[in-house]
Design a protein around this motif. Structure first.
Motif: not given
Length: 211
Positions: A41-47
């Motif tokens: 769910n948080l892939q963009p923020r983690i990247r």
């Protein structure tokens, strides 16, 4: 506005443990399904978060694992120190990883259970062929156990709870040992045999000189 702030705060609270876990190693879906779903769910923020540290998030949803690598893209800042160290592997550890990767490939070809679980004794027998001969069986097994421990630290295997002689080959190994590498496997084994032969020859000459 308050609802948005609360959502962002909740995402931030979820982000920290995911990033910390990634910095320590690989995240597997089967180990923690809830954490895995949060990661997706948080892939963009983690990247975006790890990019500041010169790292890139890799996710294989079909296999169920995620990990960090050094960001080698053209947009990355070359001046950022490397946080993910490159670890030189010994010949036996490299060999063991290759043998386990091939076993996983064979298992996938045969179909059935996606999890590959091997007996420790089977791994010892696989390795025995490529290690210098010794009359001390206990010492040989101890050496192979040491190599297994090193491979476990890399995250490529894990010992099953309550069954220390059962070892699961983790599918993350596919991300590090690809099909092209496997196609060159025989050449690598030949090079390894030559390396072992050279070591044996040097040892023989040393002993002869000592006499």
């Amino acid at each position: 506005m308050e609802e948005r702030t609360n959502t962002e705060s909740g995402d931030a609270n979820a982000l920290s443990p995911i990033v910390v876990k990634l910095l320590k190693g690989v995240i597997f879906e089967q180990d923690d399904p809830r954490l895995w779903q949060q990661l997706l769910n948080l892939q963009p923020r983690i990247r975006d978060y790890v990019a500041v540290m010169g790292l890139a998030l890799r996710v294989d949803e079909s296999e169920g694992y995620a990990w960090l690598t050094s960001d080698t893209s053209e947009d990355s800042d070359a001046d950022i120190p490397q946080l993910m160290p490159r670890r030189p592997l010994s010949y036996p550890v490299s060999l063991l990883i290759a043998l386990l990767r091939r076993k996983l490939a064979e298992s996938d070809t045969e179909g059935g259970d996606p999890r590959l679980i091997l007996d420790r004794e089977d791994i010892v027998n696989m390795m025995r062929t490529f290690l210098p001969e010794t009359s001390n069986e206990a010492k040989l097994v101890d050496r192979i156990d040491t190599h297994l421990n090193n491979v476990e630290k890399l995250g490529f295997i894990r010992r099953l709870k309550g069954q220390k002689d059962k070892i699961e080959v983790r599918r993350i190994i596919k991300a590090y040992v690809d099909a092209q590498w496997l196609n060159e496997f025989d050449q690598k084994l030949q090079a390894y045999r030559e390396h072992i032969s050279a070591d044996d020859s040097d040892a023989t000459h040393t002993n002869d000189g000592a006499e």
